[in-house]
Design a protein around this motif. Structure first.
Motif, short mmCIF file in Angstrom:
data_model
loop_
_atom_site.label_atom_id
_atom_site.label_comp_id
_atom_site.label_asym_id
_atom_site.label_seq_id
_atom_site.Cartn_x
_atom_site.Cartn_y
_atom_site.Cartn_z
N HIS A 1 0.83 -1.20 0.00
CA HIS A 1 0.00 0.00 0.00
C HIS A 1 0.87 1.25 0.00
N ASP A 2 0.30 2.34 -0.47
CA ASP A 2 1.03 3.60 -0.55
C ASP A 2 1.67 3.94 0.80
N ARG A 3 0.96 3.72 1.88
CA ARG A 3 1.48 4.06 3.21
C ARG A 3 2.71 3.22 3.58
N LEU B 1 11.60 10.56 -3.25
CA LEU B 1 11.47 9.23 -3.84
C LEU B 1 11.03 8.25 -2.77
N ARG B 2 9.94 7.52 -3.07
CA ARG B 2 9.47 6.45 -2.17
C ARG B 2 9.43 5.17 -3.00
N VAL B 3 10.05 4.13 -2.50
CA VAL B 3 10.22 2.89 -3.26
C VAL B 3 9.29 1.80 -2.74
N ALA B 4 8.74 1.04 -3.67
CA ALA B 4 7.93 -0.13 -3.33
C ALA B 4 8.87 -1.33 -3.26
N GLY B 5 9.84 -1.23 -2.37
CA GLY B 5 10.94 -2.18 -2.31
C GLY B 5 10.59 -3.56 -1.80
N THR B 6 9.45 -3.73 -1.17
CA THR B 6 9.13 -5.06 -0.65
C THR B 6 8.31 -5.91 -1.62
N LEU B 7 7.93 -5.33 -2.77
CA LEU B 7 7.27 -6.16 -3.78
C LEU B 7 8.24 -7.23 -4.27
N PRO B 8 7.75 -8.40 -4.66
CA PRO B 8 8.64 -9.49 -5.07
C PRO B 8 9.17 -9.36 -6.49
N THR B 9 9.43 -8.14 -6.94
CA THR B 9 9.97 -7.96 -8.29
C THR B 9 11.46 -8.31 -8.28
N ARG C 1 7.38 6.06 -6.27
CA ARG C 1 6.55 7.25 -6.39
C ARG C 1 7.49 8.41 -6.19
N GLN C 2 7.51 9.30 -7.15
CA GLN C 2 8.44 10.42 -7.14
C GLN C 2 7.65 11.72 -7.15
N VAL C 3 8.04 12.65 -6.31
CA VAL C 3 7.37 13.96 -6.24
C VAL C 3 8.40 15.05 -6.52
N ILE C 4 8.06 15.91 -7.48
CA ILE C 4 8.86 17.11 -7.75
C ILE C 4 8.06 18.28 -7.19
N PRO C 5 8.63 19.04 -6.26
CA PRO C 5 7.88 20.14 -5.65
C PRO C 5 7.56 21.24 -6.67
N PRO C 6 6.62 22.13 -6.32
CA PRO C 6 6.28 23.23 -7.23
C PRO C 6 7.54 23.98 -7.68
N ALA C 7 7.62 24.23 -8.99
CA ALA C 7 8.73 24.94 -9.63
C ALA C 7 10.06 24.22 -9.45
N GLY C 8 10.06 22.96 -9.04
CA GLY C 8 11.29 22.21 -8.81
C GLY C 8 11.68 21.36 -10.00
N THR C 9 12.81 20.69 -9.86
CA THR C 9 13.32 19.81 -10.90
C THR C 9 13.96 18.58 -10.26
N SER C 10 14.17 17.57 -11.08
CA SER C 10 15.04 16.46 -10.69
C SER C 10 16.47 16.89 -10.98
N ASP C 11 17.42 16.03 -10.68
CA ASP C 11 18.80 16.29 -11.05
C ASP C 11 19.03 15.89 -12.51
#
Length: 178
Positions: free
Chosen positions: A32-34, A50-58, A65-75
């Motif tokens: 779940h997202d939480r 960055l939040r990772v779904a690291g426990t999925l069996p992939t 799930r990645q969030v870029i804040p208002p007026a922000g950028t990634s690297d």
């Protein structure tokens, strides 16, 4: 079965790929997202959340799930793996290195519902065009697959332009030192 090194066998690896996902105790079929794990600020060069779904069996791909804040950028970064960003919310644009590496970057615009493809080893940076609303991506990358073969590589140039990233990193690949 070894996943790399002297005991690795391509035949064994390919034989182990099945249509059945076998989760273990810490690898549930539903996350779940939480339950997503936030990558601590400062442990990666990317200034986004960055939040990772690291426990999925992939075993061959990673989900974030990645969030870029208002007026922000990634690297400005590049990596050996392919990535697809699905825009959950927001509008923006991406700068993605041209196909031949020396061509000007492609500037692509996107909105909620768009898919953004980043090819392997292409410098790229994502920009939030809104000053009020964050951008949120579902990011899917085949980094685990490349990691199984010992081929994982990622470089970040930070919050710089494509030209600055090329000047800083690409001279090493061409065999010249500055």
């Amino acid at each position: 079965m070894a996943t790399s090194g002297p005991g690795f066998s391509m035949a064994d690896f390919l034989a182990g790929i099945t249509h059945t996902v076998r989760p273990g105790g810490g690898r549930p079929l539903v996350v779940h997202d939480r339950d997503l794990e936030t990558i601590p600020s400062g442990t990666v060069s990317n200034p986004t959340t960055l939040r990772v779904a690291g426990t999925l069996p992939t075993t061959t791909f990673e989900l974030f799930r990645q969030v870029i804040p208002p007026a922000g950028t990634s690297d400005m970064q590049r990596h050996y793996h392919e990535t697809v960003h699905f825009v959950l919310t927001g509008t923006g644009h991406s700068e993605i290195q041209g196909a031949d590496g020396d061509a000007p970057a492609d500037i692509v615009n996107w909105t909620t519902g768009s898919f953004i493809y980043t090819p392997p080893w292409a410098w790229h940076r994502h920009y939030n065009d809104s000053a009020e609303q964050p951008v949120e991506f579902l990011t899917i990358e085949n980094s685990r697959l490349l990691g199984l073969f010992g081929l994982a590589r990622r470089e970040s140039a930070g919050l710089v332009t494509l030209a600055e990233a090329r000047a800083r990193f690409d001279h090493h690949e061409k065999g010249t030192e500055t």
